[in-house]
Write an enzyme that holds these catalytic residues in place. Structure first.
Site, mmCIF file in Angstrom:
data_model
loop_
_atom_site.group_PDB
_atom_site.id
_atom_site.type_symbol
_atom_site.label_atom_id
_atom_site.label_comp_id
_atom_site.label_asym_id
_atom_site.label_seq_id
_atom_site.Cartn_x
_atom_site.Cartn_y
_atom_site.Cartn_z
ATOM 1 N N LYS A 205 -54.024 39.218 -31.378
ATOM 2 C CA LYS A 205 -55.164 40.009 -31.869
ATOM 3 C C LYS A 205 -54.792 40.910 -33.038
ATOM 4 C CE LYS A 205 -58.175 39.423 -27.973
ATOM 5 N NZ LYS A 205 -58.804 39.954 -26.766
ATOM 6 N N ARG A 241 -54.301 36.082 -20.712
ATOM 7 C CA ARG A 241 -54.950 35.063 -21.552
ATOM 8 C C ARG A 241 -54.144 34.962 -22.843
ATOM 9 N NH1 ARG A 241 -58.598 34.866 -25.697
ATOM 10 N NH2 ARG A 241 -60.124 33.189 -25.626
HETATM 11 N N1 HH2 Z 1 -60.584 37.611 -26.068
HETATM 12 C C1 HH2 Z 1 -61.192 36.677 -26.832
HETATM 13 C C2 HH2 Z 1 -62.056 35.766 -26.261
HETATM 14 N N2 HH2 Z 1 -62.308 35.764 -24.940
HETATM 15 N N3 HH2 Z 1 -61.948 36.672 -22.806
HETATM 16 C C3 HH2 Z 1 -61.359 37.571 -22.025
HETATM 17 N N4 HH2 Z 1 -61.595 37.566 -20.699
HETATM 18 N N5 HH2 Z 1 -60.513 38.511 -22.526
HETATM 19 C C4 HH2 Z 1 -60.226 38.589 -23.853
HETATM 20 O O1 HH2 Z 1 -59.464 39.486 -24.267
HETATM 21 C C5 HH2 Z 1 -60.826 37.622 -24.728
HETATM 22 C C6 HH2 Z 1 -61.708 36.668 -24.148
HETATM 23 C C7 HH2 Z 1 -60.943 36.641 -28.301
HETATM 24 O O2 HH2 Z 1 -61.613 35.532 -28.770
HETATM 25 P P1 HH2 Z 1 -61.553 34.870 -30.194
HETATM 26 O O3 HH2 Z 1 -61.805 35.930 -31.191
HETATM 27 O O4 HH2 Z 1 -62.465 33.711 -30.215
HETATM 28 O O5 HH2 Z 1 -60.066 34.384 -30.366
HETATM 29 P P2 HH2 Z 1 -59.144 33.587 -29.339
HETATM 30 O O6 HH2 Z 1 -60.047 32.814 -28.437
HETATM 31 O O7 HH2 Z 1 -58.283 32.709 -30.207
HETATM 32 O O8 HH2 Z 1 -58.352 34.628 -28.606
#
Ligand code: HH2
Length: 261
Positions: A205, A241
């Site tokens: 992130k 995750r």
């Molecule tokens: N972060 C992302 C997406 N879904 N779900 C949970 N439970 N916790 C998280 O911290 C979380 C999540 C970030 O999503 P995105 O910006 O699409 O990037 P990536 O999926 O590659 O992490």
């Protein structure tokens, strides 16, 4: 929990897994690296990302879930805020609904989760993806996130979701400054004290370069991702995750051997 993105605009892999075949190959790799769960997402939630239509999201995630199901019984989570997408994903073989809006995006989210009888991840976010990083404000970020998660968990239980199916997630990076994110990592024991299993996701992130004071791109954030994963495990997270399953597992195994995770 290994991340499999099937979106054209996810921040960390630039849409490299857009077609189902490539996403399934990536899923196979994460399984081989030792993932316990796969999180399949068809809509990017990165700051400023455009929302996807439900039909487009279903068309992205369902073929990937079906293909993984044909060759593996690994638990599959679907990362979506839309009840219609969760329903289609569960029908295709997913067993968990990971919702960054904590089942609050649609009026029928709670009832749908109860009807599906699946595990749910309730995540905290301040605002919505398009605007959430504009001006995040809290008086006490840990207490406010914990209180929100407790309210959403009770709402889910009241709607008929089984208590033991509920996971909570403080939502690292979702309407939070780097300082808020660090407070939440330090405060994870307070979130774990709610009595639900905690999911934590900080992998790659954008807070990482801000905290570290560098200009690393998404694929150059493994060091920071692992530092956050180890701290979260120590703070009581039950599931991490992550994009980099093998490296995270190795770090956790060594920390555990030291007696630190
Ligand atoms: N972060 C992302 C997406 N879904 N779900 C949970 N439970 N916790 C998280 O911290 C979380 C999540 C970030 O999503 P995105 O910006 O699409 O990037 P990536 O999926 O590659 O992490």
């Amino acid at each position: 929990m290994g991340i499999v993105n099937v979106t054209p605009d996810s921040f960390s892999d630039g849409g490299r897994f857009l077609d189902a075949g490539a996403a399934v190959d990536h899923a196979r790799r994460l399984i081989a690296e030792g993932a316990d769960v796969l999180d399949i997402g068809g809509e990017s939630t990165r700051p400023g990302a455009a929302p996807a239509e439900a039909a487009a999201e279903v068309a992205r995630v369902v073929p990937v879930i079906e293909a993984i199901r044909r060759e593996s019984d690994i638990p599959i989570s679907v990362d979506t805020m839309k009840p219609a997408v969760a329903r289609a994903a569960l029908a295709a073989g997913a067993t968990m609904w990971n919702d960054v809006t904590a089942l609050a995006w649609a009026p029928d989210s709670l009832a749908t989760a109860a009807e599906l009888g699946c595990e749910v991840v309730l995540m905290h976010m301040q605002g919505e993806p398009r605007t959430m990083q504009k001006q995040p404000r809290y008086d006490d970020v840990v207490a406010e996130v914990a209180a929100f998660l407790a309210v959403r968990a009770e709402a889910a239980i009241a709607a008929g979701v089984a208590r033991e199916h509920i996971w909570v997630d403080p939502g690292f990076g979702f309407g939070k400054t780097p300082a808020h994110n660090l407070d939440l990592v330090r405060g994870l024991p307070q979130i774990a004290a709610l009595g639900f299993r905690v999911v934590f996701g900080a992998s790659r992130k954008s807070s990482i370069p801000k905290i570290a004071g560098d200009r690393s791109g998404a694929e150059q954030r493994l060091g920071g991702s692992i530092a956050l994963a180890l701290a979260a495990a120590k703070g009581g997270a039950a599931m991490l995750r992550v994009h980099d399953v093998a490296e995270t597992r190795q770090a956790l195994a060594v920390a555990a051997a030291i007696g630190d995770a």
